[in-house]
Design a protein around this motif. Structure first.
Motif, PDB file in Angstrom:
ATOM      1  N   LYS A   1      30.553  44.341  41.462  1.00  0.00           N
ATOM      2  CA  LYS A   1      31.301  44.575  42.704  1.00  0.00           C
ATOM      3  C   LYS A   1      31.855  46.006  42.752  1.00  0.00           C
ATOM      4  O   LYS A   1      31.643  46.732  43.726  1.00  0.00           O
TER       5      LYS A   1
ATOM      6  N   GLU B   1      28.482  37.041  48.044  1.00  0.00           N
ATOM      7  CA  GLU B   1      28.704  36.727  46.635  1.00  0.00           C
ATOM      8  C   GLU B   1      27.645  37.426  45.781  1.00  0.00           C
ATOM      9  O   GLU B   1      26.439  37.288  46.033  1.00  0.00           O
TER      10      GLU B   1
ATOM     11  N   ARG C   1      25.796  37.919  42.111  1.00  0.00           N
ATOM     12  CA  ARG C   1      25.561  37.086  40.916  1.00  0.00           C
ATOM     13  C   ARG C   1      25.034  37.945  39.788  1.00  0.00           C
ATOM     14  O   ARG C   1      24.377  38.918  40.021  1.00  0.00           O
TER      15      ARG C   1
ATOM     16  N   ILE D   1      32.677  38.864  46.645  1.00  0.00           N
ATOM     17  CA  ILE D   1      33.144  38.043  45.527  1.00  0.00           C
ATOM     18  C   ILE D   1      32.027  37.934  44.486  1.00  0.00           C
ATOM     19  O   ILE D   1      30.890  38.352  44.738  1.00  0.00           O
ATOM     20  N   GLY D   2      32.349  37.382  43.340  1.00  0.00           N
ATOM     21  CA  GLY D   2      31.334  37.233  42.292  1.00  0.00           C
ATOM     22  C   GLY D   2      31.988  37.296  40.931  1.00  0.00           C
ATOM     23  O   GLY D   2      33.119  37.790  40.793  1.00  0.00           O
TER      24      GLY D   2
ATOM     25  N   SER E   1      29.643  41.280  37.702  1.00  0.00           N
ATOM     26  CA  SER E   1      28.467  41.084  38.563  1.00  0.00           C
ATOM     27  C   SER E   1      28.127  42.360  39.357  1.00  0.00           C
ATOM     28  O   SER E   1      27.079  42.412  40.005  1.00  0.00           O
TER      29      SER E   1
ATOM     30  N   HIS F   1      39.207  38.484  44.000  1.00  0.00           N
ATOM     31  CA  HIS F   1      38.997  37.353  43.091  1.00  0.00           C
ATOM     32  C   HIS F   1      39.755  36.136  43.591  1.00  0.00           C
ATOM     33  O   HIS F   1      39.611  35.050  43.074  1.00  0.00           O
TER      34      HIS F   1
ATOM     35  N   LYS G   1      39.620  33.102  54.877  1.00  0.00           N
ATOM     36  CA  LYS G   1      38.144  33.140  54.987  1.00  0.00           C
ATOM     37  C   LYS G   1      37.700  33.392  56.417  1.00  0.00           C
ATOM     38  O   LYS G   1      36.754  34.145  56.661  1.00  0.00           O
TER      39      LYS G   1
END
Ligand SMILES: Nc1ncnc2c1ncn2[C@@H]1O[C@H](COP(=O)(O)OP(=O)(O)OP(=O)(O)O)[C@@H](O)[C@H]1O
Length: 526
Positions: free
Chosen positions: A358, A524, A526, A351-352, A356, A509, A516
Motif C-alpha cells: 500500500k 484491496e 493482496r 486496504i490489504g 501487501s 487498517h 464505507k
C-alpha cells in the motif's frame, strides 16, 4: 578547492600580499645579519646600532602584518567552508527521492560536520601554508644568491629532492584520509541510531548497548586516525632526514668559502639562517601539500547534482490509471498490483495485509519511485515522462511519520510559503487542531521542538492541516488518522471525504463500517 579560492580571489590575493610582506621581512632580517656581524667584528658601533634599530622596526611591521594575515586567513577559511556547505546542501536539495535515500541522513550530517571540519583544519589552512612557504622559498633562494652561486644551485637541487621525495606517500595518505571520513560517517550514523533508540533500550534495561555498539565505532575511528598519523610520521622522518643533510651541506659549503677567503665571516650566520629557513619552509610546504591534497580529495565524494527540470508539467485533469504495474525493491521483494483507475473527485480506500504494497503504491503515485515495470499513467501521460515538481504541485501526501521541524507552528504548516491567517485558521479547524494551537502560549508563533512538544495524534493533525492548506488536487493519505481518537478521526475523515473536487486515496487498517459508504471504491491489495 580551486573554485572556492577563486570565488574570493580579491581577499585571497590580499592575503598572499600580506604573507609575501611577512616572509619578505623575515628573509631581509636574515640578510641583514651579514653586515651586522661584520660591523660587530670591525667595532663599528654606530652602524651596528642603526642596523639593530632597522631590524627592530622590521620585526614590529612583521608582527602587525602577520596578525592581519592570521585574521584574514581565519575569515577566508570560514567563508570558503560555508561555500562548500552551501554547495553540498544545494546538491542535496536537488536530489530526487531515490538519490537522497541512497544515503542515511546521518551521513549527510557527517559530510557537513566531520568532513568539513577536516577540510577546515587540514585543507584550506595547508594551502595557505603552501603559499606562505613558496614565497619564503623564493625569497630565501634570492637571498642565497647574495652569498655565492655554487651554494645557491646546490641549495636548489637539494630543495627539489626534498620536495619531490615525499610524494611516494601520496597514495597512502589519501587512502588514510578517506578511511577517516568513512569511519566518521559510520560513527555518526551508529551514535545517532542508538541514541534515538534510547527509550527502547531503557525500557528493556539494555542501555549498555549504547556503549557496546558506539564504542566499536569510535575504536575504529581511533585506529583510522592513528593509521594516518603513522603515514604522516613516516613521511616527516624522510623529510627531516633530507632537511638535516641539506642544511649541513649548505653550512659546510659556506664554511669552506669563508676559509678559502671568498666569503666574510658574517656569512656563516646568514648561510645557516637561510639554509635553515629554506629547508624548514620546504619541509612545512611538502607536509602541508600532502595533507591538503589528501583532504581536498574528500570533496570529490560529494555528488554534484543539478536540478532536474525535465519532463512534462501539467495539472491533473481526469484520471490516474495502471495495468500490469510491478515494483521490485530487490530480488526478494516484488509487488504486483491489480489494474486500477483513480478518477478525479472520487474517494478510494486502500486496504490489504501488512506488506501487501500500500505505502509503495503511494510512493509510486507521488513519483518517488520511478523504476517500476508496466504502465502507470497520469491522465494521458506516462508517469516516467512527468516532471516530478509538477506531480508534487498536484498531490499532497500525508505519511505515517508526521515530521515536525524545529520552527513555529505557522512555518510547520506553510513550509515558508505565503498563506493568509484566515486560510491557516480554516485548515487547522478542519484538521481539528486549531483549539490546541490557540491554547499554546504564542499560538501559531509557538516554536515547536521536533516532535517532542506534540502527541502523535497532534503531529498527525498538523500534517493533515498542512495538506488541507496546500489544497492540491489529489490527497494521498497513509494511515493519516491512525493516532487520533475515534471522534476526531471521524471528523477529519468526514472533512477529507466531503471535499468535492479532490481525489482522495486513503490507506487504512481500520475502515469503519459507517465510513464505507463515503468511499467510491475500496481497493484491496493482496
Ligand atoms: N525500502 C525498502 N527496501 C526493500 N524492501 C522494501 C522497502 N520498503 C518496503 N519494502 C518491502 O515491500 C513490501 C511492501 O511494503 P509496503 O510498505 O508498501 O507495505 P504496506 O502494505 O504499506 O505495509 P504496512 O501495512 O505494514 O504499512 C514489503 O514486503 C516490504 O518489506
Amino acid at each position: 578547492m580551486k573554485k572556492y579560492f577563486l570565488k574570493h580571489k580579491g581577499l585571497n590575493l590580499l592575503l598572499i600580499v600580506l604573507l609575501v610582506i611577512q616572509t619578505g621581512i623575515n628573509t631581509i632580517t636574515s640578510l641583514l645579519l651579514i653586515p651586522m656581524m661584520n660591523f660587530l667584528s670591525n667595532h663599528k658601533q654606530e652602524d651596528f646600532i642603526k642596523i639593530v634599530i632597522i631590524m627592530g622596526v622590521l620585526f614590529i611591521v612583521m608582527i602587525i602584518v602577520g596578525n592581519l594575515a592570521q585574521v584574514l586567513q581565519a575569515d577566508l577559511t570560514q567563508r570558503q567552508v560555508n561555500d562548500i556547505r552551501e554547495d553540498i546542501l544545494t546538491s542535496v536539495s536537488n536530489m530526487d527521492y531515490e538519490q537522497f535515500h541512497s544515503h542515511k541522513s546521518e551521513e549527510y550530517v557527517s559530510w557537513l560536520t566531520n568532513d568539513l571540519a577536516m577540510v577546515e583544519a587540514e585543507g584550506f589552512k595547508n594551502y595557505y601554508s603552501i603559499i606562505e612557504n613558496i614565497v619564503a622559498i623564493i625569497l630565501t633562494v634570492a637571498a642565497l644568491t647574495q652569498l655565492n652561486w655554487t651554494i645557491t644551485i646546490t641549495a636548489i637541487i637539494l630543495g627539489i629532492i626534498m620536495a619531490v621525495a615525499p610524494s611516494i606517500f601520496d597514495k597512502k595518505m589519501r587512502k588514510a584520509v578517506e578511511n577517516i571520513s568513512e569511519k566518521n560517517e559510520s560513527f555518526t550514523s551508529i551514535s545517532n541510531n542508538y541514541l534515538t533508540g534510547f527509550d527502547l533500550l531503557f525500557h528493556n534495561e539494555r542501555t549498555v548497548l549504547l556503549i557496546e555498539k558506539i564504542k566499536n565505532k569510535y575504536e575504529e575511528l581511533k585506529d583510522s586516525k592513528v593509521k594516518q598519523a603513522k603515514v604522516q610520521a613516516a613521511m616527516m622522518v624522510l623529510i627531516l632526514f633530507l632537511n638535516i643533510i641539506a642544511q649541513m651541506t649548505i653550512i659546510g659549503m659556506t664554511g669552506y668559502y669563508i676559509l678559502s677567503g671568498s666569503l666574510t665571516v658574517g656569512a656563516i650566520m646568514t648561510g645557516g639562517n637561510l639554509s635553515g629557513s629554506l629547508y624548514n619552509s620546504i619541509q612545512i610546504m611538502v607536509g602541508a601539500y600532502s595533507r591538503a591534497k589528501a583532504n581536498g580529495n574528500i570533496l570529490d565524494k560529494y555528488p554534484v547534482i543539478e536540478r532536474d527540470d525535465s519532463g512534462i508539467s501539467k495539472d491533473f485533469d481526469n484520471l490516474i490509471s495502471s495495468n500490469n504495474l510491478t515494483y521490485k525493491y530487490n530480488d526478494k521483494s516484488t509487488i504486483t498490483y491489480p489494474s486500477f483507475t483513480f478518477s478525479k473527485g472520487k474517494k478510494y480506500a486502500l486496504i490489504g495485509a501488512s506488506g501487501s504494497g500500500k505505502t509503495t503504491l503511494l510512493k509510486l503515485l507521488i513519483g518517488d519511485l520511478r523504476k517500476y515495470q508496466g504502465n502507470l499513467n497520469f491522465d494521458n501521460d506516462l508517469y516516467s515522462e512527468l516532471n516530478v515538481s509538477s506531480l508534487h504541485n498536484n498531490i499532497s501526501i500525508v505519511d505515517q511519520s508526521s515530521h515536525i521541524f524545529s520552527d513555529t507552528v505557522r512555518n510547520n504548516l506553510t513550509l515558508g510559503l505565503e498563506f493568509t491567517d484566515q486560510e491557516i485558521k480554516e485548515a487547522t479547524e478542519k484538521a481539528q487542531i486549531s483549539d490546541y494551537i490557540n491554547n499554546l502560549e504564542d499560538g501559531y508563533d509557538t516554536i515547536l521542538k521536533d516532535t517532542g512538544d506534540l502527541s502523535g495524534g497532534q503531529a498527525q493533525r498538523l500534517s493533515l492541516a498542512r495538506a488541507l492548506l496546500f489544497n492540491r488536487n489529489i490527497f494521498l493519505i497513509d494511515e493519516g488518522t491512525s493516532s487520533l481518537d475515534k471522534e476526531n478521526a471521524r471528523k477529519v475523515e468526514d472533512t477529507i471525504l466531503k471535499m468535492k473536487d479532490k481525489t482522495v486515496i486513503m490507506i487504512t487498517h481500520h475502515l469503519r463500517e459507517e465510513s464505507k459508504k463515503d468511499f467510491d471504491q475500496i481497493i484491496e491489495l493482496r
